[in-house]
Motif scaffolding. Structure first.
Motif, PDB file in Angstrom:
ATOM      1  N   UNK A 106     -52.845 -47.152  10.665  1.00 13.18           N
ATOM      2  CA  UNK A 106     -52.251 -47.936  11.747  1.00 13.18           C
ATOM      3  C   UNK A 106     -50.891 -47.332  12.078  1.00 13.18           C
ATOM      4  N   UNK A 107     -50.621 -47.121  13.364  1.00 12.32           N
ATOM      5  CA  UNK A 107     -49.358 -46.502  13.773  1.00 12.32           C
ATOM      6  C   UNK A 107     -48.317 -47.559  14.149  1.00 12.32           C
ATOM      7  N   UNK A 108     -47.098 -47.343  13.718  1.00 13.47           N
ATOM      8  CA  UNK A 108     -45.967 -48.185  14.114  1.00 13.47           C
ATOM      9  C   UNK A 108     -44.990 -47.301  14.876  1.00 13.47           C
ATOM     10  N   UNK A 109     -44.949 -47.497  16.189  1.00 18.59           N
ATOM     11  CA  UNK A 109     -44.079 -46.717  17.062  1.00 18.59           C
ATOM     12  C   UNK A 109     -42.903 -47.609  17.467  1.00 18.59           C
ATOM     13  N   UNK A 110     -41.734 -47.292  16.960  1.00 18.15           N
ATOM     14  CA  UNK A 110     -40.563 -48.144  17.170  1.00 18.15           C
ATOM     15  C   UNK A 110     -39.604 -47.511  18.164  1.00 18.15           C
ATOM     16  N   UNK A 111     -39.244 -48.268  19.181  1.00 15.78           N
ATOM     17  CA  UNK A 111     -38.194 -47.830  20.094  1.00 15.78           C
ATOM     18  C   UNK A 111     -36.878 -47.746  19.336  1.00 15.78           C
ATOM     19  N   UNK A 112     -36.202 -46.630  19.447  1.00 12.87           N
ATOM     20  CA  UNK A 112     -34.941 -46.445  18.720  1.00 12.87           C
ATOM     21  C   UNK A 112     -34.009 -45.597  19.562  1.00 12.87           C
ATOM     22  N   UNK A 113     -32.803 -46.073  19.754  1.00 14.91           N
ATOM     23  CA  UNK A 113     -31.780 -45.317  20.489  1.00 14.91           C
ATOM     24  C   UNK A 113     -31.198 -44.289  19.520  1.00 14.91           C
ATOM     25  N   UNK A 114     -31.673 -43.047  19.623  1.00 19.94           N
ATOM     26  CA  UNK A 114     -31.222 -41.974  18.728  1.00 19.94           C
ATOM     27  C   UNK A 114     -30.294 -41.039  19.506  1.00 19.94           C
ATOM     28  N   UNK A 115     -29.072 -40.903  19.014  1.00 19.46           N
ATOM     29  CA  UNK A 115     -28.103 -40.010  19.660  1.00 19.46           C
ATOM     30  C   UNK A 115     -27.416 -39.187  18.575  1.00 19.46           C
ATOM     31  N   UNK A 116     -27.510 -37.867  18.718  1.00 20.92           N
ATOM     32  CA  UNK A 116     -26.801 -36.960  17.822  1.00 20.92           C
ATOM     33  C   UNK A 116     -25.454 -36.656  18.461  1.00 20.92           C
ATOM     34  N   UNK A 117     -24.377 -37.115  17.843  1.00 17.52           N
ATOM     35  CA  UNK A 117     -23.062 -37.018  18.470  1.00 17.52           C
ATOM     36  C   UNK A 117     -21.955 -37.018  17.420  1.00 17.52           C
ATOM     37  N   UNK A 118     -20.843 -36.437  17.794  1.00 17.70           N
ATOM     38  CA  UNK A 118     -19.630 -36.516  16.970  1.00 17.70           C
ATOM     39  C   UNK A 118     -18.733 -37.652  17.452  1.00 17.70           C
ATOM     40  N   UNK A 119     -19.076 -38.249  18.600  1.00 13.47           N
ATOM     41  CA  UNK A 119     -18.274 -39.338  19.166  1.00 13.47           C
ATOM     42  C   UNK A 119     -19.096 -40.624  19.126  1.00 13.47           C
ATOM     43  N   UNK A 120     -19.254 -41.163  17.957  1.00 17.03           N
ATOM     44  CA  UNK A 120     -20.089 -42.343  17.746  1.00 17.03           C
ATOM     45  C   UNK A 120     -19.586 -43.550  18.533  1.00 17.03           C
ATOM     46  N   UNK A 121     -18.285 -43.755  18.563  1.00 12.28           N
ATOM     47  CA  UNK A 121     -17.730 -44.941  19.231  1.00 12.28           C
ATOM     48  C   UNK A 121     -18.070 -44.972  20.715  1.00 12.28           C
ATOM     49  N   UNK A 122     -17.986 -43.827  21.387  1.00 11.22           N
ATOM     50  CA  UNK A 122     -18.284 -43.780  22.818  1.00 11.22           C
ATOM     51  C   UNK A 122     -19.747 -44.107  23.079  1.00 11.22           C
ATOM     52  N   UNK A 123     -20.644 -43.582  22.244  1.00  5.83           N
ATOM     53  CA  UNK A 123     -22.069 -43.858  22.422  1.00  5.83           C
ATOM     54  C   UNK A 123     -22.392 -45.320  22.140  1.00  5.83           C
ATOM     55  N   UNK A 124     -21.749 -45.903  21.142  1.00  9.30           N
ATOM     56  CA  UNK A 124     -21.991 -47.307  20.850  1.00  9.30           C
ATOM     57  C   UNK A 124     -21.490 -48.200  21.983  1.00  9.30           C
ATOM     58  N   UNK A 125     -20.413 -47.801  22.628  1.00  5.56           N
ATOM     59  CA  UNK A 125     -19.895 -48.581  23.760  1.00  5.56           C
ATOM     60  C   UNK A 125     -20.910 -48.603  24.898  1.00  5.56           C
ATOM     61  N   UNK A 126     -21.522 -47.460  25.172  1.00  5.53           N
ATOM     62  CA  UNK A 126     -22.547 -47.410  26.212  1.00  5.53           C
ATOM     63  C   UNK A 126     -23.763 -48.232  25.815  1.00  5.53           C
ATOM     64  N   UNK A 127     -24.144 -48.165  24.549  1.00  8.42           N
ATOM     65  CA  UNK A 127     -25.298 -48.918  24.072  1.00  8.42           C
ATOM     66  C   UNK A 127     -25.045 -50.421  24.145  1.00  8.42           C
ATOM     67  N   UNK A 128     -23.828 -50.838  23.915  1.00 12.64           N
ATOM     68  CA  UNK A 128     -23.503 -52.264  23.993  1.00 12.64           C
ATOM     69  C   UNK A 128     -23.825 -52.841  25.375  1.00 12.64           C
ATOM     70  N   UNK A 129     -23.538 -52.079  26.412  1.00 10.02           N
ATOM     71  CA  UNK A 129     -23.790 -52.575  27.768  1.00 10.02           C
ATOM     72  C   UNK A 129     -25.288 -52.782  28.006  1.00 10.02           C
ATOM     73  N   UNK A 130     -26.107 -51.867  27.500  1.00 10.35           N
ATOM     74  CA  UNK A 130     -27.557 -52.011  27.640  1.00 10.35           C
ATOM     75  C   UNK A 130     -28.055 -53.204  26.846  1.00 10.35           C
ATOM     76  N   UNK A 131     -27.577 -53.340  25.623  1.00 11.19           N
ATOM     77  CA  UNK A 131     -28.033 -54.433  24.762  1.00 11.19           C
ATOM     78  C   UNK A 131     -27.604 -55.791  25.317  1.00 11.19           C
TER      79      UNK A 131
END
Length: 344
Positions: free
Chosen positions: A222-247
């Motif tokens: 059985x396959x479990x395919x999970x949506x996951x916001x994966x971002x490879x970055x050195x600027x974690x805070x900036x990416x989390x700020x953008x993700x907050x708006x979507x969430x």
């Protein structure tokens, strides 16, 4: 861990770089590419158009909505795309929500579990092509004999012989009963918000479905395919700020007050107070404040954002929790490559 590129549904216009993203994903070793639909672009047409340039990746819908088409129509789309892709199609289905189902499709939303079970059963019979397709309903009676019927309908089999009777059907599910149903009747679970921290709870829901008489799969296949916001970055805070708006949109603005399935997911994760506050702020038009109210630990529950080493370690944790595929989005080809390199 397999990777799936999630293209989603369109905004005001088609994404211009989708073909480039798909080509890069296939080169990078992604297992599949997925499209979705809401109340604008459909999921099947872009998948067939863009998928024609692929040769290896599986092509899936995540998800098409039950109320958008009858089960026999969905089966026709599925068997057609399966033939055109040489047996690479995955049919991902979901019930959506009452605002879309009743407001856009003009269909009743009631009894989503029973409708899903009946819908999938009819599709399976079409794909098997062992006999003419009949259904007693009550949701999708075939032939139709209800109000307005001429009484001339007759059971039919598909003219086209399906390439695979066992074409995989995955179900988008968020609540415990829906997840158990996916484990019982489907080949995979499309988890829109999954947290490895809660794997024991998901396992209980899945095991309930696997244990039912006639269950189609076991945990092993059985396959479990999970949506996951994966971002490879050195600027974690900036990416989390953008993700907050979507969430903030999904937690506070998707659905009606008192019936937001996405918000319910996060309440089950232990964020009931935060969900209430985010919803209050979002519905009051205070969207920036709603985004700011999302705690970082909530984002870390459902997303992987950090440098390559951090991403690699987190992917291992998701895999150990039972996830077999991560459904990821990427804004450009460089991001596709970075995700693939970190995961591999």
């Amino acid at each position: 861990m397999k990777l799936g590129l999630q293209l989603g549904y369109w905004g005001a216009a088609p994404p211009e770089n989708a073909p480039a993203l798909i080509a890069e994903a296939e080169r990078a070793g992604f297992d599949a590419v997925f499209t979705a639909e809401s109340w604008g672009s459909d999921a099947f047409t872009p998948l067939s158009w863009w998928g024609a340039s692929t040769s290896r990746m599986r092509l899936g819908t995540s998800v098409v909505q039950l109320s958008a088409r009858t089960p026999t129509s969905a089966a026709m789309h599925a068997l057609t795309l399966d033939h055109l892709s040489g047996g690479r199609f995955i049919l991902g289905l979901g019930v959506s929500g009452p605002q879309v189902v009743e407001g856009w499709y003009g269909q009743p939303f009631a009894k989503p579990l029973a409708r899903t079970r009946e819908y999938v059963s009819i599709i399976r019979r079409v794909l098997a092509r062992e006999e003419k397709v009949e259904s007693d309903g009550p949701h999708y009676p075939l032939p139709y004999t209800g109000p307005g019927a001429l009484g001339l309908g007759r059971p039919l089999r598909p003219i086209t012989h399906p390439l695979r009777a066992d074409l995989p059907i995955w179900l988008g599910a968020e609540g415990p009963k829906n997840v158990a149903l996916a484990a019982e009747i489907a080949d995979g679970w499309l988890a829109i918000y999954y947290s490895p921290r809660l794997a024991p709870m998901y396992d209980q829901w899945l095991d309930e479905g696997f244990a039912r008489p006639g269950a189609r799969r076991s945990r092993a296949d059985f396959e479990i395919a999970a949506t996951c916001h994966v971002v490879v970055t050195e600027d974690r805070d900036a990416e989390l700020a953008a993700l907050r708006r979507v969430m903030a949109l999904y937690i506070g603005g998707m659905g009606a007050p008192g019936m937001n399935f996405h918000a319910d997911v996060f309440s089950r994760m232990g964020y009931a107070e935060e969900v209430t506050e985010i919803g209050r702020l979002f519905l009051a038009g205070r969207r920036d404040e709603a985004a700011a109210a999302i705690p970082e630990r909530l984002l870390d529950d459902v997303a992987i954002v950090g440098d390559a080493e951090f991403v690699r370690a987190e992917v291992r944790r998701w895999e150990q929790a039972g996830v077999t595929m991560l459904l990821v989005t990427a804004p450009h080809r460089k991001a596709v490559r970075a995700i693939a390199e970190a995961v591999r």
